[in-house]
Enzyme design. Structure first.
Site, short mmCIF file in Angstrom:
data_model
loop_
_atom_site.label_atom_id
_atom_site.label_comp_id
_atom_site.label_asym_id
_atom_site.label_seq_id
_atom_site.Cartn_x
_atom_site.Cartn_y
_atom_site.Cartn_z
CG ASP A 99 -2.07 0.95 1.11
OD1 ASP A 99 -2.31 1.47 0.01
OD2 ASP A 99 -2.73 1.19 2.14
CG ASN A 158 -7.63 -2.06 -6.15
OD1 ASN A 158 -6.70 -2.85 -5.93
ND2 ASN A 158 -7.98 -1.12 -5.28
C1 FPP Z 1 -1.53 0.06 -3.61
O1 FPP Z 1 -1.14 1.41 -3.62
C2 FPP Z 1 -0.89 -0.71 -4.72
C3 FPP Z 1 -1.54 -1.22 -5.82
C4 FPP Z 1 -3.00 -1.07 -6.02
C5 FPP Z 1 -0.83 -1.97 -6.89
C6 FPP Z 1 0.39 -2.74 -6.49
C7 FPP Z 1 0.93 -3.52 -7.64
C8 FPP Z 1 2.24 -3.70 -7.90
C9 FPP Z 1 3.31 -3.15 -7.05
C10 FPP Z 1 2.66 -4.54 -9.09
C11 FPP Z 1 2.33 -5.99 -8.97
C12 FPP Z 1 2.78 -6.80 -10.13
C13 FPP Z 1 2.18 -7.94 -10.66
C14 FPP Z 1 2.85 -8.68 -11.77
C15 FPP Z 1 0.89 -8.45 -10.20
P1 FPP Z 1 -2.28 2.53 -3.67
O2 FPP Z 1 -2.49 2.91 -5.10
O3 FPP Z 1 -3.51 2.02 -3.00
O4 FPP Z 1 -1.62 3.69 -2.87
P2 FPP Z 1 -2.38 4.82 -2.04
O5 FPP Z 1 -3.08 4.13 -0.90
O6 FPP Z 1 -1.27 5.72 -1.60
O7 FPP Z 1 -3.32 5.49 -2.97
#
Ligand code: FPP
Length: 264
Positions: free
Chosen positions: A38, A86
């Protein structure tokens, strides 16, 4: 899982001040570590970048944590990449994530091959855009004979949907006379989850300081230890992982019983 001591020492050489790598009990590394990755968006926004840049940076962290877990002899590393909720994000961000998932899987195949990493997906990947799904399926086939650490990627995953799906499958089997409803037990439910065959996580790490589970592995975390760090996922690295495991090793795991000292 067996680890290569030479590679382990090399990978964790030069610990920054304050990181107690030498305090780690290498005989008490969790079999299954799970990461709620996160803070990508906030990491990017705090640098004046587009949120999608945070996801790109997050992939670098994921690569490091995969390697660190292989070095430590972890059996299963799971990571929450995309939840069933999401899809409600702006379409552009969803598109970038879907593209990034496919690109990452292709880019990381050499690492997965070199490190003998087995890959499984948790969640309904049939609902992903065809291009992403095709890449995932091809990648899975290429890793099919791997026998090392399992990387379980939760994509289009929601724990309630997972449990509902398991209940539905069991009910259908009961209605068809294939199973006796009286024989339904924890093991049967667990065997119908996406995580069938995997041990439950002993340690769940959540980055970015949020104190919630966000519909993640609700069944499997019944006795997991939680570790929350304020660090945003793109800044989470092998040393953050060491801190998390040290915290885990300091916990008194009772599983509803008494602690070792209380028993004595
Ligand atoms: C959460 O941060 C993260 C995600 C929704 C995506 C995470 C995915 C990856 C790191 C890549 C994974 C790779 C594969 C091949 C499956 P957020 O956007 O919720 O952050 P925020 O809470 O600050 O908005």
């Amino acid at each position: 899982m067996q680890y290569d001591e030479h590679k382990l020492v090399e990978y964790f050489a030069d610990a920054p001040a304050g990181v107690g790598f030498s305090d780690l009990d290498l005989n008490n590394i969790p079999h299954h570590i799970s990461c709620i990755m996160d803070g990508n968006g906030r990491w990017a926004t705090s640098r004046g970048l587009a949120r999608t840049e945070g996801h790109k940076a997050g992939i670098v962290s994921l690569r490091e944590i995969i390697t660190a877990c292989v070095r430590l002899g972890v059996d299963v590393l799971s990571a929450y990449a995309f939840s069933t909720e999401n899809w409600n994000r702006p379409q552009h961000e969803v598109n970038v994530l879907m593209h990034l998932f496919a690109k990452t899987f292709i880019d990381e195949l050499p690492l997965l091959k070199r490190e003998n990493v087995r890959v499984v997906f948790l969640g309904d990947i049939s609902a992903l855009p065809k291009k992403t799904r095709d890449v995932f399926e091809r990648g899975l086939a290429e890793c099919a004979d791997h026998t090392g650490m399992t990387l379980a990627l939760a994509v289009n995953y929601g724990a309630r949907a997972e449990i509902t799906r398991a209940v539905r499958q069991i009910a259908l089997d009961a209605a068809a006379g294939k199973i006796d409803p009286g024989a339904i037990d924890d093991d049967m439910v667990a065997s119908h989850l996406y995580t069938a065959g995997l041990p439950d996580p002993e340690l769940v790490i959540r980055t970015s300081g949020e104190l919630r589970l966000s519909n993640y592995l609700l069944w499997q975390v019944a006795y997991s230890e939680f570790y929350v760090t304020d660090t945003y996922w793109p800044d989470f690295d092998r040393w953050g992982l060491v801190d998390a495991i040290l915290a885990y090793q300091g916990r008194d795991r009772r599983f509803g019983g008494l602690s070792k000292t209380e028993e004595a």
